[in-house]
Scaffold this motif. Structure first.
Motif, PDB file in Angstrom:
ATOM      1  N   VAL A 405     -36.289 -22.203  57.087  1.00  0.00           N
ATOM      2  CA  VAL A 405     -36.682 -21.139  56.157  1.00  0.00           C
ATOM      3  C   VAL A 405     -35.435 -20.370  55.745  1.00  0.00           C
ATOM      4  N   THR A 406     -35.612 -19.522  54.744  1.00  0.00           N
ATOM      5  CA  THR A 406     -34.521 -18.666  54.259  1.00  0.00           C
ATOM      6  C   THR A 406     -34.942 -17.208  54.372  1.00  0.00           C
ATOM      7  N   ALA A 408     -36.034 -14.195  52.626  1.00  0.00           N
ATOM      8  CA  ALA A 408     -36.609 -13.964  51.299  1.00  0.00           C
ATOM      9  C   ALA A 408     -36.675 -12.485  50.940  1.00  0.00           C
ATOM     10  N   GLU A 409     -36.806 -11.637  51.924  1.00  0.00           N
ATOM     11  CA  GLU A 409     -36.898 -10.188  51.676  1.00  0.00           C
ATOM     12  C   GLU A 409     -35.844  -9.504  52.522  1.00  0.00           C
ATOM     13  N   GLU A 417     -28.398 -14.649  51.249  1.00  0.00           N
ATOM     14  CA  GLU A 417     -29.080 -15.668  50.449  1.00  0.00           C
ATOM     15  C   GLU A 417     -28.756 -17.081  50.912  1.00  0.00           C
ATOM     16  N   SER A 442     -38.876 -16.622  54.511  1.00  0.00           N
ATOM     17  CA  SER A 442     -39.668 -17.035  53.354  1.00  0.00           C
ATOM     18  C   SER A 442     -41.147 -17.243  53.655  1.00  0.00           C
ATOM     19  N   ASP A 443     -41.533 -17.406  54.933  1.00  0.00           N
ATOM     20  CA  ASP A 443     -42.952 -17.519  55.251  1.00  0.00           C
ATOM     21  C   ASP A 443     -43.586 -16.178  55.592  1.00  0.00           C
TER      22      ASP A 443
END
Length: 640
Positions: A405-406, A408-409, A417, A442-443
């Protein structure tokens, strides 16, 4: 044809009064025929016919006056597009947000909006109820009032420094009309219709009430040039007696224009640079002594002047002393050595911040603490016991699904990033636990959480700090992020500037806040300051001691002056009726108009009838008839 006050038609029954008086006034006198006056009979009949005709005309005039007055009282409405309408609840949404201060020609946008709002109320009557909601003042309380009071409120409206949320304002207006329950209701939206002021995810619903949208500015709004937030030291607080740099971006406007950005500190120019839109001016500044540095960056004013200045307030401190507990691993140790060699931190001594692996030493810590979890999940129960012993109400669980995952927030002032996270734990809050999620993957799983334990800040990280769990240890973000962990977070570091119109978070010990215009607000540190009406520096006190400075800037979204076209307005507002031509605005307001209300004309007719009745009645009154006694004929004389 209809009546606004139909019960007043009962007054027409008064027409019986002149009829009854006319019938009872007729008197039949006793006829005495004098033979000598027979020649007058013909003249008498002609005169009587004239009298009867005049009396009949007077009767008709008096009956007509009664009927006309009854119609005027019942408010007769004739078919057509007139001003008459039933009692109506009207909400005027007047957009006085920051973008309304833009100058077009010789007028501000707000001046044109106010003229349109006043024109929309020209047909209002005393029976209407009107609210004026100032879209750029979300803290303002709108109360219903008369049309006259609404006009006064419109004229008194000035440009706000806050953002206008038109979607929220429309929903609020619909609720006000529903609560008013007047039957007829409508919303007048008078705005520059910035695209950034709408929620593009869904159309604003206002219930059954129509929304009249004034779009008199058209599409000819030139692009606006504005400054972005000023950032010092890449988001990290500057160190005492060391130089740093401040970067401020320029956006919008003509891409060929060059903009001069000037830096002011303590009221003096400390630097300047010329850049174009889409570029950032980077200005070297310092060194500074320990304490606070405040100032602003500004550009030459353009048509919208309020977004040409950006304020900042940053703390300057000595390099923090960092303590370590547990096995932090080679990557963390290498990054700390880089920071120490650069003079950014001091390793050893009495620590200002503790960096602990698997919670080692956490229960005994009395300073800011950064907790990164172990690579071995079997050590998580021990970590959770230490969190519980320290009073931390969050736990670390090993039940997150696999997969890369990355981030995201991200609310951390370090670019993450490019970081890929291959293994992470779930940070779980106990019921009622305090804390703030600073980053999510990201999840949606929290990855960085800031909380407290016994009054000291605690930061929890959701992944081990090794190259198996993530790419962070070998990414360029590793050293800046670790520096933020030990210098910027939880230590009165650089706080992101606030936004005019939004609440200002306060330290728990705060007792007073002084705003940029010098007004002092008593506060409770457990709450937030809502009165952020001005851009500038807010000073937070505990008694007489200065706790911190907070910069508050105009909202960047207000600087994005792109206007929605008619189709965009109809997509963003359910049931919108867009009025493109300003000359039509006054005619379409009050959608339930019933035609031309004729009471004024009827009163004029009644006056004319009364004057005619008076003249006709007076024309039948002449000098009193003179009569002479008629002597009885003498009996005939006989000859003696």
């Amino acid at each position: 044809m209809s009546f606004l006050s139909p019960l007043f038609l009962l007054a027409a029954a008064a027409v019986a009064v002149p009829l009854v008086l006319h019938l009872f006034h007729r008197q039949e006198g006793q006829r005495v025929v004098f033979p000598a006056l027979r020649y007058l009979l013909k003249t008498e009949k002609e005169h009587a016919r004239r009298i009867r005709l005049r009396q009949l005309l007077l009767l008709l005039l008096r009956c007509a006056v009664v009927v006309v007055l009854a119609l005027a009282g019942a408010r007769l409405v004739l078919a057509g597009r007139g001003a008459a309408h039933p009692p109506t609840a009207v909400v005027v949404l007047l957009d006085n947000s920051l973008s309304s201060g833009r100058v077009l020609g010789e007028d501000r946008v707000l001046d044109r909006l106010k003229d349109a709002a006043l024109e929309g109320l020209e047909a209002a009557t005393a029976e209407d109820r009107v609210w004026v909601l100032r879209v750029g003042e979300p803290w303002d309380i709108a109360v219903p009032g008369s049309a006259r009071a609404a006009r006064t409120r419109i004229l008194e409206t000035g440009v706000s420094g806050a953002r206008g949320d038109l979607s929220s304002a429309l929903r609020r207006a619909g609720q006000l009309l529903a609560d008013a329950d007047m039957g007829a209701g409508e919303i007048h939206l008078v705005s520059d219709l910035q695209a950034s002021a709408f929620d593009i995810s869904s159309a604003a619903e206002t219930g059954e009430y129509p929304v009249l949208v004034w779009r008199g500015l058209g599409d000819g709004m030139p692009a606006n040039r504005y400054l972005l937030e000023a950032q010092m030291g890449g988001g990290l607080p500057p160190l005492a007696n060391r130089r740093t740099e401040l970067a401020v971006g320029v956006s919008g406007g003509d891409p060929d224009d060059e903009v001069t950005v000037r830096l002011f500190i303590d009221g003096r120019v400390r630097g300047a640079a010329a850049v174009g839109p889409g570029q950032a001016a980077v200005l070297p500044i310092g060194p500074f002594a320990e304490g606070w540095v405040e100032g602003y960056a500004e550009a030459d004013p353009d048509a919208l002047r309020d977004d040409d200045r950006r304020w900042f307030a940053v703390p300057v401190r000595a390099p923090p002393r960092v303590g370590r507990s547990g096995d932090s691993g080679p990557f963390v140790e290498s990054a700390l050595e880089v920071l120490e060699e650069g003079g950014r931190i001091v390793l050893g001594g009495s620590p200002d911040v503790l960096l602990t692996a698997a919670g080692a030493g956490l229960p005994d810590s009395e300073v800011r603490t950064v907790v990164h979890p172990p690579a071995d999940p079997s050590l998580l129960p021990a970590l959770n016991r230490r969190l519980a012993d320290a009073g931390v109400e969050w736990r670390v669980r090993d039940d997150v699904g696999a997969g890369e995952v990355t981030v995201a927030e991200n609310r951390v002032p370090v670019d993450l990033e490019g970081v890929r996270i291959r293994r992470r734990y779930r940070l779980e809050a106990s019921p009622g636990a305090a804390g703030s999620v600073l980053a999510r993957v990201s999840d949606g799983t929290p990855w960085l959480v800031a909380t407290e334990a016994a009054g000291r800040p605690v930061l929890l990280i959701g992944s081990p700090m090794d190259d198996v769990a993530s790419t962070l240890p070998v990414d360029a973000a590793m050293v800046p992020l670790l520096e933020w962990f030990v210098t910027g977070w939880g230590a009165g570091g650089i706080r992101a500037p606030g936004e005019v119109g939004r609440s200002l978070p306060l330290p728990s010990t705060a007792t007073m806040v002084e705003d940029p215009v010098g007004v002092r607000w008593p506060v409770d540190g457990s709450l937030e300051l809502r009165s952020t009406r001005h851009a500038g520096i807010y000073r937070v006190f505990a008694g007489d001691s200065l706790l911190e400075l907070q910069a508050v800037n105009p909202p960047v979204r207000e600087s994005m002056t792109e206007v929605l076209d008619e189709a965009g307005v109809e997509r963003s507002i359910a049931g919108a009726r867009v009025v493109e031509d300003p000359r039509d605005w006054g005619r379409v307001a009050f959608t339930r108009r019933q035609g031309w209300e004729s009471w004024r004309a009827l009163l004029g007719v009644a006056l004319v009838l009364l004057l005619l009745e008076t003249w006709l009645a007076a024309s039948g009154v002449g000098p009193a008839a003179r009569t002479a006694p008629i002597s009885s004929p003498s009996p005939p004389r006989t000859a003696s």
